[in-house]
Design a protein around this motif. Structure first.
Motif, short mmCIF file in Angstrom:
data_model
loop_
_atom_site.label_atom_id
_atom_site.label_comp_id
_atom_site.label_asym_id
_atom_site.label_seq_id
_atom_site.Cartn_x
_atom_site.Cartn_y
_atom_site.Cartn_z
N PHE A 16 0.83 -1.20 0.00
CA PHE A 16 0.00 0.00 0.00
C PHE A 16 0.86 1.25 0.00
CE2 PHE A 16 0.45 -1.13 4.49
CZ PHE A 16 0.79 0.07 5.09
N ARG A 17 0.23 2.35 -0.37
CA ARG A 17 0.86 3.66 -0.35
C ARG A 17 -0.11 4.63 0.30
NH1 ARG A 17 3.95 0.28 -1.79
NH2 ARG A 17 5.16 0.19 -3.72
N ASP A 18 0.44 5.55 1.10
CA ASP A 18 -0.35 6.64 1.65
C ASP A 18 -0.04 7.88 0.82
OD1 ASP A 18 -1.29 4.92 3.58
OD2 ASP A 18 0.00 5.66 5.17
N ILE A 19 -1.08 8.50 0.29
CA ILE A 19 -0.92 9.63 -0.61
C ILE A 19 -1.71 10.82 -0.08
CG2 ILE A 19 -1.39 10.49 -2.95
CD1 ILE A 19 -1.10 7.58 -3.94
N ALA A 20 -1.06 11.99 -0.07
CA ALA A 20 -1.72 13.25 0.29
C ALA A 20 -1.92 14.05 -1.00
CB ALA A 20 -0.88 14.02 1.29
N ILE A 21 -3.12 14.59 -1.17
CA ILE A 21 -3.45 15.33 -2.39
C ILE A 21 -4.49 16.40 -2.02
CG2 ILE A 21 -5.19 13.61 -3.03
CD1 ILE A 21 -4.36 14.12 -6.00
N LEU A 22 -4.49 17.49 -2.74
CA LEU A 22 -5.42 18.58 -2.45
C LEU A 22 -6.85 18.21 -2.82
CD1 LEU A 22 -3.23 21.54 -3.76
CD2 LEU A 22 -3.55 20.80 -1.38
N GLU A 23 -7.79 18.65 -2.01
CA GLU A 23 -9.19 18.29 -2.22
C GLU A 23 -9.76 18.81 -3.54
OE1 GLU A 23 -12.05 20.06 0.47
OE2 GLU A 23 -10.90 21.91 0.56
N ASP A 24 -9.19 19.89 -4.08
CA ASP A 24 -9.70 20.42 -5.34
C ASP A 24 -8.95 19.89 -6.56
OD1 ASP A 24 -7.42 21.84 -4.75
OD2 ASP A 24 -8.28 23.82 -5.17
N ASP A 25 -8.00 18.96 -6.35
CA ASP A 25 -7.39 18.25 -7.48
C ASP A 25 -8.43 17.33 -8.10
OD1 ASP A 25 -4.90 19.45 -7.34
OD2 ASP A 25 -3.98 17.83 -6.20
N THR A 26 -8.23 16.98 -9.36
CA THR A 26 -9.18 16.12 -10.05
C THR A 26 -8.86 14.64 -9.80
OG1 THR A 26 -7.89 15.96 -12.08
CG2 THR A 26 -9.46 17.82 -11.90
N LEU A 27 -9.81 13.81 -10.17
CA LEU A 27 -9.56 12.37 -10.11
C LEU A 27 -8.42 11.99 -11.06
CD1 LEU A 27 -13.12 10.80 -9.87
CD2 LEU A 27 -11.35 10.81 -8.12
N GLU A 28 -8.24 12.73 -12.15
CA GLU A 28 -7.11 12.46 -13.05
C GLU A 28 -5.79 12.77 -12.35
OE1 GLU A 28 -5.46 13.31 -17.56
OE2 GLU A 28 -7.31 14.29 -16.91
N ASP A 29 -5.74 13.83 -11.56
CA ASP A 29 -4.55 14.13 -10.77
C ASP A 29 -4.26 13.01 -9.78
OD1 ASP A 29 -4.24 16.68 -11.99
OD2 ASP A 29 -5.62 17.58 -10.53
N PHE A 30 -5.32 12.48 -9.17
CA PHE A 30 -5.18 11.39 -8.22
C PHE A 30 -4.69 10.12 -8.94
CE2 PHE A 30 -7.46 8.62 -4.85
CZ PHE A 30 -6.31 8.54 -4.09
N HIS A 31 -5.24 9.86 -10.12
CA HIS A 31 -4.79 8.74 -10.95
C HIS A 31 -3.29 8.85 -11.19
CE1 HIS A 31 -3.99 6.54 -14.71
NE2 HIS A 31 -3.68 7.70 -15.24
#
Length: 178
Positions: A16-31
């Motif tokens: 597993f990986r723990d990832i921090a990302i901004l709430e207003d980023d897109t699902l493509e950014d998360f991908h």
């Protein structure tokens, strides 16, 4: 705000990986963050699937619009993370490379303030080594128990009959349909 996710490979081994990302980023950014965190080449198609709390798959949100009618299919770039995931909806499924079916269970673990000086998305923690090949899926466990036949539980009244017998002609099947 910052969303912190645990992204777990659906396998017997703990990866597993723990990832921090901004709430207003897109699902493509998360991908893209997932692709980078798990060292994929990023050349394959992927989709997110909304799900309930029991991980039952619901709606697909694809990387590209591959539908018959352009604009009809939901795509990752059209959705901010906060539109799909929040404190009341914390789980999502991610599938990368539909030939190999790398499947990940993702859960929103925390919503926190942005830390100064941190670049997002950010892989916070990495555990386990990715296998060389996608884990095989064994669907037999989940379906076998649903169809176990116990002769003592058999009740002919529970079955729908067709004209009082086994006449399947009304369904339009030909004798050698396959």
């Amino acid at each position: 705000m910052v969303y912190k996710f645990r992204v777990i490979l659906d396998a017997e081994e703990d990866v597993f990986r723990d990832i921090a990302i901004l709430e207003d980023d897109t699902l493509e950014d998360f991908h893209n963050a997932i692709v980078n965190a798990f060292d994929f080449d990023g050349l394959e198609i992927a989709s997110f699937y909304t799900c309930d709390n029991e991980w039952n798959q619901e709606e697909e949100i694809s990387l590209f619009d591959t539908g018959d009618i352009m604009g009809e299919q939901k795509i990752m770039n059209d959705f901010q993370l906060s539109e799909v995931l929040h404190k009341d909806s914390t789980k999502i499924i991610y599938v990368y490379d539909f030939l190999n079916m790398w499947t990940f269970l993702i859960e929103l673990a925390a919503i926190e303030e942005i830390e100064a000086g941190v670049i997002y998305p950010n892989t916070l923690f990495s555990h386990g080594v990715m296998p060389a090949e996608a884990p095989d899926k064994d669907f037999s466990e989940s379906t076998t128990s649903d169809f176990d036949y116990d002769e003592d539980d058999y009740d002919e009244d529970d079955l729908d009959s067709l004209d009082g017998g086994d006449n399947f002609e009304d369904f339009g099947f030909e004798e050698n349909w396959n």
